[in-house]
Design an enzyme around this catalytic site. Structure first.
Site, short mmCIF file in Angstrom:
data_model
loop_
_atom_site.label_atom_id
_atom_site.label_comp_id
_atom_site.label_asym_id
_atom_site.label_seq_id
_atom_site.Cartn_x
_atom_site.Cartn_y
_atom_site.Cartn_z
CG PHE A 1 5.88 6.41 -4.55
CD1 PHE A 1 6.87 6.86 -5.39
CD2 PHE A 1 5.19 7.33 -3.79
CE1 PHE A 1 7.18 8.21 -5.47
CE2 PHE A 1 5.48 8.68 -3.85
CZ PHE A 1 6.48 9.12 -4.69
CG HIS B 1 5.23 7.29 -15.30
ND1 HIS B 1 3.90 7.27 -14.96
CD2 HIS B 1 5.91 7.50 -14.15
CE1 HIS B 1 3.77 7.44 -13.65
NE2 HIS B 1 4.98 7.60 -13.14
CD GLU C 1 8.76 6.66 -19.09
OE1 GLU C 1 7.77 6.21 -19.72
OE2 GLU C 1 8.70 7.70 -18.38
CE LYS D 1 2.24 11.18 -14.99
NZ LYS D 1 2.36 10.14 -16.02
CB CYS E 1 2.08 6.83 -10.04
SG CYS E 1 2.30 7.95 -8.64
CG HIS F 1 2.07 12.20 -11.43
ND1 HIS F 1 1.17 11.24 -11.82
CD2 HIS F 1 3.14 11.52 -10.90
CE1 HIS F 1 1.67 10.04 -11.55
NE2 HIS F 1 2.85 10.19 -11.00
#
Length: 409
Positions: A397, A304, A315, A333, A164, A338
């Site tokens: 990931f 993010h 985060e 998002k 991502c 996403h």
């Protein structure tokens, strides 16, 4: 503040998102702050049956049938965004020195739709039923290759695959090609179209997706106390980056500058972020150092912000440690969902627009901010604010962390 020696000028933007096709449609939807998540007929009967899809995307109409038939959907989205970005930049591919033009695109999954369709054909009818176009349609690298073919870019050509964070990694890598003198122009961004039943089943089994099947429009809610997972999306974002002197020589409109890039690995877990946020913090600080920017100079962070319980808190804590001055934070998002490998590029484009227009889009569905998230999160409506410097965060990931620092032109 950056002295400008290694800056990359952003001279063109292209977007294809669940908010719409093109920068104006996408940006207006993101500013409106209304979620695009909706029930997805292609996922009927699945435990999670909603996504954020690009509306009204007709590849035959947008690209021509002769081009569209031999490309996977993720390349369709990328080509439309790349063409818009190049047109926006004012560059003419018929006139540029293609050997000095590179392409760096981010992608996580490749042509999974094509692979799945051809696998079904194999099982149903045997090997002779498999298309001769399978390999060039499914390859992760092909999105950069097809963009180069489309516009005659004969310079370095590659795809970054950092889950991502892929789109952000691509833009950071593109800037390195600018600063080392390998390229005058780089077409950079990310694209993803993985909204297929096996992919969504995999994310569901992981527990990564929101389960608000009765209220899909309320499912993506970054930083909200009641968030329960992300909403899968598709899309593409492309930026045209140029050497500053190259852009100035042709009197191009410089929309913003990419002035810093940082990357790190958590080295912690395949899918879960390191709860300490040490890797995230390292990437942010690395990007600031690269830019020659002090934390107090950053006005805005495009987070993010996936709407997953672990990611948002991790985060937030890292952002708090790096930026005690509490810059304005948002996550788009909540609107777009996403889009995996495309997300960072779409968000970088939105960061450019925020800098250029002095407007920060709201975080959709943020009704009650998580008390463990001590950030100044923009919600409910856009916030008018002068932005000189902004950061755009992406994590993926494998513990992949990537951060861009962008500044006003």
């Amino acid at each position: 503040m950056s002295n400008g020696r290694w800056d990359a000028a952003v001279t063109g933007l292209g977007l294809v998102t669940p908010g719409g096709i093109g920068v104006p449609a996408s940006w207006n939807a993101i500013l409106a702050g209304a979620s695009t998540a909706a029930s997805d007929p292609e996922l009927a009967g699945m435990p999670v049956d909603f996504t954020c899809r690009v509306p009204g995307f007709d590849a035959d109409e947008l690209l021509g049938r002769r081009v569209a038939w031999r490309l996977d959907r993720y390349v369709h989205l990328a080509l439309v965004a790349a063409r818009e970005a190049i047109a926006d930049s004012g560059l003419d591919p018929r006139e540029w020195d293609g050997s000095r033009v590179g392409v760096v695109m981010g992608n996580a999954l490749g042509g999974v739709r094509t692979f799945e369709e051809q696998h079904c054909a194999l099982l149903r009818e045997g090997a002779k039923a498999v298309s001769s176009m399978l390999i060039p349609m499914m390859g992760v690298n092909m999105v950069a290759g097809y963009i180069a073919i489309d516009c005659g870019a004969r310079g370095p050509n590659l795809v970054t695959t950092t889950a991502c964070a892929s789109g952000t990694t691509a833009i950071g890598t593109a800037r390195e090609l600018i600063r080392t003198g390998r390229c005058d122009v780089v077409i950079a961004g990310g694209a993803e179209a993985g909204l297929t039943r096996p992919i969504l089943a995999g994310f569901t089994r992981m527990g990564a997706l929101s389960r608000r099947i009765r209220e899909p429009a309320l499912a993506s809610r970054p930083f909200d106390r009641d968030r329960d997972g992300f909403v899968a999306a598709e899309g593409a974002g492309v930026l045209v980056l140029e050497r500053m002197d190259h852009a100035n020589a042709r009197r191009a409109r410089v929309r913003a500058r990419v002035v810093g890039y940082g990357a790190s690995a958590d080295a912690h877990h395949a899918t879960a972020p390191d709860p300490s946020g040490a890797g995230v913090e390292k990437a942010i600080r690395m990007a600031l150092h690269d830019a020659g920017i002090e934390p107090r100079e950053v006005d805005h962070v495009n987070a993010h912000g996936t709407s997953t319980p672990l990611n948002d808190v991790t985060e937030a804590r890292a952002v708090c440690r790096v930026f005690p001055g509490r810059p304005a934070v948002t996550s788009i998002k909540g609107v777009t969902g996403h889009s995996l490998g495309a997300a960072g590029a779409i968000e970088a484009a939105c960061t450019v627009l925020s800098i250029e227009q002095g407007t920060i889009p709201p975080t959709a569905n943020l009704d009650r901010q998580d008390p463990d998230i001590d950030l100044d999160v923009v919600s409910n409506r856009p916030r008018a604010q002068r932005i000189s410097v902004a950061a755009s965060n992406s994590f993926g990931f494998g513990g992949q962390n990537a951060v861009l620092v962008l500044a006003a032109a």
